[in-house]
Enzyme design. Sequence first.
Site, PDB file in Angstrom:
ATOM      1  N   GLY A  50       0.825  -1.193   0.000  1.00  0.00           N
ATOM      2  CA  GLY A  50       0.000   0.000   0.000  1.00  0.00           C
ATOM      3  C   GLY A  50       0.862   1.246   0.000  1.00  0.00           C
ATOM      4  N   GLY A  94       0.590  -5.295   0.756  1.00  0.00           N
ATOM      5  CA  GLY A  94      -0.633  -5.314  -0.035  1.00  0.00           C
ATOM      6  C   GLY A  94      -0.510  -6.081  -1.334  1.00  0.00           C
ATOM      7  N   GLU A 145       6.182  -5.721   7.607  1.00  0.00           N
ATOM      8  CA  GLU A 145       5.549  -4.662   8.399  1.00  0.00           C
ATOM      9  C   GLU A 145       6.257  -4.341   9.712  1.00  0.00           C
ATOM     10  OE1 GLU A 145       2.750  -5.905   5.367  1.00  0.00           O
ATOM     11  OE2 GLU A 145       3.966  -7.036   6.785  1.00  0.00           O
ATOM     12  N   ASP A 158      -0.825  -7.516   7.702  1.00  0.00           N
ATOM     13  CA  ASP A 158      -2.264  -7.374   7.490  1.00  0.00           C
ATOM     14  C   ASP A 158      -2.623  -8.021   6.164  1.00  0.00           C
ATOM     15  OD1 ASP A 158      -1.048  -5.421   5.888  1.00  0.00           O
ATOM     16  OD2 ASP A 158      -2.662  -3.968   6.166  1.00  0.00           O
TER      17      ASP A 158
END
Length: 359
Positions: free
Chosen positions: A74, A122, A145, A153
């Site tokens: 992302g 992402g 992350e 995530d």
Amino acid sequence: MKSSDDTGNTGDTVLFEVRGRTGVITLNRPRALNALTHPMVLRIDEALTAWEDDPAVHQVLIRGAGERGLCAGGDIRAIHDDAKAGTTASADFWRDEYRLNAHIARYPKPYVALMDGIVMGGGVGVSAHGSVRIVTERSRVAMPETGIGFVPDVGGTWLLGRAPGLLGTHLALTGAAVGAADAILCGLADHFVPAAALPELTAELAAAPAAEVLRRHAEVPPPGELAERRAWIDRCHAADTVEEIVERLYAEGDPAAKETAETILAKSPTALKTTLAALRRAAELPTLPQVLAQEFRVSCNALTSPDLVEGIRAQVVDKDRSPRWSPARLEEVAAADVDRFFAPLGAGRELTFPGLSTC
């Protein structure tokens, strides 16, 4: 519709076309390593919904423009700015992104992901939940992350929590990028195809089912690294706490284990402890939507964590690679500091999946 992204590229940031029997999605921000934006996520979901009911589309292919990779994740600079401003743009983005991840996982038609080059964060979310996942000798697949003060995530805790043994815990804590063989071993990919064969494979998908095309192009990948390290990875990462994992790694007397310990210690202590808790909680949840709902809580609560802003600052904004974590040491992170990431968001703010039960 034409748009301009933050890299100076002008044009469609995601492209759609139907080639014969295949709907093709091309992430089109090559200068930004095809990083996802909120409008891109919405448009991909709309296309998948339309193709789901289109009898002319038998399968879907997702790929990245340029030579560097499918997708680096992302737009974390936007998340940094949102966290500093205390606004809700990131939560709105994650809500639709995680719903897209669930949509891909339950897609009724073959969903072919070309995981060539860099596939991170992402990028894993729009590929590794698919039914046909192809890696190449150039693939570098990661959930990095913890290095920016965040927690895996996009269903990453679902995927890594179900990897063989404790390989997923190893990848989640270290943020390490793996190649083709290790991505397949960990359940993040299915098939190896040499990068040079991708144009021909893509062309053949216009006329033939993915399974038939793969029979002609899939090969055995070059050897990876994780299989021969599996014994000490499983042994060390079975510990109850991150502190004990690090202690066990140092005690192994293996240079690779020592390097792993040092890699972990460079990450956000709070993110490390929250990641371990998230993985272990995810392993107890029976469905991907339930795990995504948990990840949404963690992600939204992370917006108020100082480590997220600091981690992105150090890695992306100032690029000094010297984050100042708070707290700075694992032993300074209390259980309550971790528990707050899993706290309910309140009525109307939780992630739900219209038409699906998360119970």
